[in-house]
Each structure stands twice: as structure tokens, then as C-alpha cells.
Design a protein around this motif. Structure first.
Motif, PDB file in Angstrom:
ATOM      1  N   VAL A  50     -89.185  21.605  -0.992  1.00  0.00           N
ATOM      2  CA  VAL A  50     -87.955  20.848  -0.736  1.00  0.00           C
ATOM      3  C   VAL A  50     -86.768  21.491  -1.441  1.00  0.00           C
ATOM      4  O   VAL A  50     -85.704  21.659  -0.854  1.00  0.00           O
ATOM      5  N   ILE A  51     -86.947  21.864  -2.707  1.00  0.00           N
ATOM      6  CA  ILE A  51     -85.830  22.435  -3.473  1.00  0.00           C
ATOM      7  C   ILE A  51     -85.567  23.872  -3.049  1.00  0.00           C
ATOM      8  O   ILE A  51     -84.422  24.302  -2.971  1.00  0.00           O
ATOM      9  N   GLY A  52     -86.600  24.613  -2.772  1.00  0.00           N
ATOM     10  CA  GLY A  52     -86.447  25.948  -2.209  1.00  0.00           C
ATOM     11  C   GLY A  52     -86.130  27.057  -3.181  1.00  0.00           C
ATOM     12  O   GLY A  52     -86.949  27.933  -3.397  1.00  0.00           O
ATOM     13  N   ASP A  53     -84.964  27.050  -3.797  1.00  0.00           N
ATOM     14  CA  ASP A  53     -84.549  28.195  -4.602  1.00  0.00           C
ATOM     15  C   ASP A  53     -84.883  28.079  -6.090  1.00  0.00           C
ATOM     16  O   ASP A  53     -84.399  28.860  -6.897  1.00  0.00           O
ATOM     17  N   ILE A  54     -85.752  27.163  -6.453  1.00  0.00           N
ATOM     18  CA  ILE A  54     -86.220  27.065  -7.834  1.00  0.00           C
ATOM     19  C   ILE A  54     -87.504  27.879  -7.959  1.00  0.00           C
ATOM     20  O   ILE A  54     -88.357  27.854  -7.074  1.00  0.00           O
ATOM     21  N   SER A  55     -87.616  28.631  -9.042  1.00  0.00           N
ATOM     22  CA  SER A  55     -88.845  29.404  -9.251  1.00  0.00           C
ATOM     23  C   SER A  55     -89.968  28.460  -9.656  1.00  0.00           C
ATOM     24  O   SER A  55     -89.725  27.354 -10.162  1.00  0.00           O
ATOM     25  N   GLN A  56     -91.198  28.897  -9.458  1.00  0.00           N
ATOM     26  CA  GLN A  56     -92.341  28.065  -9.840  1.00  0.00           C
ATOM     27  C   GLN A  56     -92.344  27.825 -11.348  1.00  0.00           C
ATOM     28  O   GLN A  56     -92.633  26.721 -11.805  1.00  0.00           O
ATOM     29  N   LYS A  57     -91.987  28.845 -12.107  1.00  0.00           N
ATOM     30  CA  LYS A  57     -91.945  28.697 -13.570  1.00  0.00           C
ATOM     31  C   LYS A  57     -90.909  27.655 -13.987  1.00  0.00           C
ATOM     32  O   LYS A  57     -91.172  26.796 -14.821  1.00  0.00           O
ATOM     33  N   MET A  58     -89.715  27.723 -13.392  1.00  0.00           N
ATOM     34  CA  MET A  58     -88.661  26.777 -13.752  1.00  0.00           C
ATOM     35  C   MET A  58     -89.031  25.363 -13.321  1.00  0.00           C
ATOM     36  O   MET A  58     -88.740  24.396 -14.032  1.00  0.00           O
ATOM     37  N   THR A  60     -92.064  24.181 -13.167  1.00  0.00           N
ATOM     38  CA  THR A  60     -93.061  23.754 -14.154  1.00  0.00           C
ATOM     39  C   THR A  60     -92.387  23.292 -15.439  1.00  0.00           C
ATOM     40  O   THR A  60     -92.699  22.216 -15.965  1.00  0.00           O
ATOM     41  N   VAL A  61     -91.447  24.083 -15.936  1.00  0.00           N
ATOM     42  CA  VAL A  61     -90.723  23.735 -17.166  1.00  0.00           C
ATOM     43  C   VAL A  61     -89.959  22.421 -16.982  1.00  0.00           C
ATOM     44  O   VAL A  61     -89.975  21.542 -17.857  1.00  0.00           O
ATOM     45  N   THR A  62     -89.308  22.272 -15.843  1.00  0.00           N
ATOM     46  CA  THR A  62     -88.523  21.071 -15.561  1.00  0.00           C
ATOM     47  C   THR A  62     -89.414  19.833 -15.491  1.00  0.00           C
ATOM     48  O   THR A  62     -89.107  18.804 -16.101  1.00  0.00           O
ATOM     49  N   LEU A  63     -90.514  19.936 -14.776  1.00  0.00           N
ATOM     50  CA  LEU A  63     -91.435  18.794 -14.664  1.00  0.00           C
ATOM     51  C   LEU A  63     -92.013  18.418 -16.018  1.00  0.00           C
ATOM     52  O   LEU A  63     -92.140  17.233 -16.339  1.00  0.00           O
ATOM     53  N   ARG A  64     -92.333  19.401 -16.837  1.00  0.00           N
ATOM     54  CA  ARG A  64     -92.870  19.114 -18.179  1.00  0.00           C
ATOM     55  C   ARG A  64     -91.833  18.405 -19.044  1.00  0.00           C
ATOM     56  O   ARG A  64     -92.158  17.472 -19.784  1.00  0.00           O
ATOM     57  N   SER A  65     -90.587  18.844 -18.986  1.00  0.00           N
ATOM     58  CA  SER A  65     -89.522  18.189 -19.765  1.00  0.00           C
ATOM     59  C   SER A  65     -89.315  16.750 -19.314  1.00  0.00           C
ATOM     60  O   SER A  65     -89.174  15.844 -20.135  1.00  0.00           O
ATOM     61  N   LEU A  66     -89.296  16.548 -17.996  1.00  0.00           N
ATOM     62  CA  LEU A  66     -89.101  15.195 -17.467  1.00  0.00           C
ATOM     63  C   LEU A  66     -90.286  14.305 -17.811  1.00  0.00           C
ATOM     64  O   LEU A  66     -90.126  13.114 -18.085  1.00  0.00           O
ATOM     65  N   GLU A  67     -91.478  14.882 -17.810  1.00  0.00           N
ATOM     66  CA  GLU A  67     -92.675  14.119 -18.205  1.00  0.00           C
ATOM     67  C   GLU A  67     -92.622  13.771 -19.692  1.00  0.00           C
ATOM     68  O   GLU A  67     -92.920  12.644 -20.084  1.00  0.00           O
ATOM     69  N   ALA A  68     -92.212  14.737 -20.522  1.00  0.00           N
ATOM     70  CA  ALA A  68     -92.109  14.503 -21.965  1.00  0.00           C
ATOM     71  C   ALA A  68     -91.127  13.384 -22.277  1.00  0.00           C
ATOM     72  O   ALA A  68     -91.333  12.603 -23.214  1.00  0.00           O
ATOM     73  N   ASP A  69     -90.067  13.283 -21.481  1.00  0.00           N
ATOM     74  CA  ASP A  69     -89.056  12.246 -21.698  1.00  0.00           C
ATOM     75  C   ASP A  69     -89.436  10.915 -21.052  1.00  0.00           C
ATOM     76  O   ASP A  69     -88.684   9.947 -21.151  1.00  0.00           O
ATOM     77  N   GLY A  70     -90.560  10.870 -20.355  1.00  0.00           N
ATOM     78  CA  GLY A  70     -91.012   9.628 -19.752  1.00  0.00           C
ATOM     79  C   GLY A  70     -90.342   9.305 -18.430  1.00  0.00           C
ATOM     80  O   GLY A  70     -90.417   8.171 -17.964  1.00  0.00           O
ATOM     81  N   LEU A  71     -89.692  10.288 -17.813  1.00  0.00           N
ATOM     82  CA  LEU A  71     -89.005  10.053 -16.543  1.00  0.00           C
ATOM     83  C   LEU A  71     -89.902  10.321 -15.343  1.00  0.00           C
ATOM     84  O   LEU A  71     -89.685   9.775 -14.257  1.00  0.00           O
ATOM     85  N   VAL A  72     -90.906  11.168 -15.527  1.00  0.00           N
ATOM     86  CA  VAL A  72     -91.840  11.551 -14.466  1.00  0.00           C
ATOM     87  C   VAL A  72     -93.258  11.397 -15.002  1.00  0.00           C
ATOM     88  O   VAL A  72     -93.518  11.704 -16.164  1.00  0.00           O
ATOM     89  N   SER A  73     -94.153  10.930 -14.134  1.00  0.00           N
ATOM     90  CA  SER A  73     -95.566  10.883 -14.512  1.00  0.00           C
ATOM     91  C   SER A  73     -96.324  11.909 -13.688  1.00  0.00           C
ATOM     92  O   SER A  73     -95.944  12.238 -12.558  1.00  0.00           O
TER      93      SER A  73
END
Length: 125
Positions: A50-58, A60-73
Motif C-alpha cells: 500500500v505504501i509502496g516507496d518505503i523500504s522493508q527495513k524502514m 520494520t523499524v517504523t512498526l517496531r517503534s509504533l508497537e513499542a509506543d503501544g499504538l500498534v499490536s
């Protein structure tokens, strides 16, 4: 605001605005939150597509940060190959109306901002 009340902005760790906005105010986090808001749950590759131009690494980093902050499970299913799904938490869902308001403001003011940038750049050159 008094100079006393402005002191809360001085330190990243103790300033709610700096601390929290730094985490989800980056280039990708807001987009990931909005994408996850559109569906109940999504797999990593679905978000990436869906996002398209985001790298897989970025992503992963983004999802981990959002999970750490309790915004994403993140839910891992014990299958082979493993299936992992992401969804917004209630805290993440509570942020969506605020992001939507900011997007509405940006949409309403985009042409004025772009004109101002152009005028500024012409003066700078």
C-alpha cells in the motif's frame, strides 16, 4: 506562557510534545497509522504494498517503534511459514482523529504554503 511553563520543552525525555511527536511524527509512522486504520488488520507485505516507496527495513523499524509506543499490536501465528498481522490498538485509534484534522488542515492550506515556499526561495536566490 510564562518562562517557567516553557521549561517543559527543554528536555526531550520530559517534554511530552517532543517525546511523543518525535516518535510518530516522522515520514512513515503517520502513514502506517492511517493505512492500518483503513483495515482491521494487515500483514507486513500488505502494508508495504500500500505504501509502496518505503523500504522493508524502514517499515520494520517504523512498526517496531509504533508497537513499542503501544499504538500498534503485532500478532504472530504459529504456522509455517509464520504469519504476522498488525493492527492499531485502542491508543493508536485514538490518535487517528487528530492526524485526520492535521491532514485536513494541510489540504486546506497546501496551496498557500507552497506559494509561500516559492516566494521564500525566490528571495533566497
Amino acid at each position: 506562557m510564562s518562562s517557567e511553563s516553557l521549561k517543559i520543552f527543554a528536555e526531550t525525555e520530559t517534554c511530552p510534545a517532543r517525546n511523543v511527536l518525535d516518535r510518530f511524527g516522522d515520514k512513515w509512522s503517520t502513514l502506517v497509522i492511517l493505512v492500518l486504520n483503513e483495515e482491521e488488520k494487515l500483514r507486513f507485505n500488505e502494508i508495504h504494498k500500500v505504501i509502496g516507496d518505503i523500504s522493508q527495513k524502514m517499515l520494520t523499524v517504523t512498526l517496531r517503534s509504533l508497537e513499542a509506543d503501544g499504538l500498534v499490536s503485532r500478532k504472530v501465528y504459529p504456522e509455517i511459514p509464520p504469519r504476522v498481522e498488525y493492527k492499531l490498538t485502542d491508543l493508536g485509534k485514538s490518535l487517528v482523529p487528530h492526524i485526520s484534522s492535521l491532514i485536513k488542515w494541510a489540504d486546506q492550506n497546501f496551496s498557500s504554503i507552497m506559494a509561500s515556499r516559492s516566494k521564500y526561495n525566490q528571495k533566497a536566490n
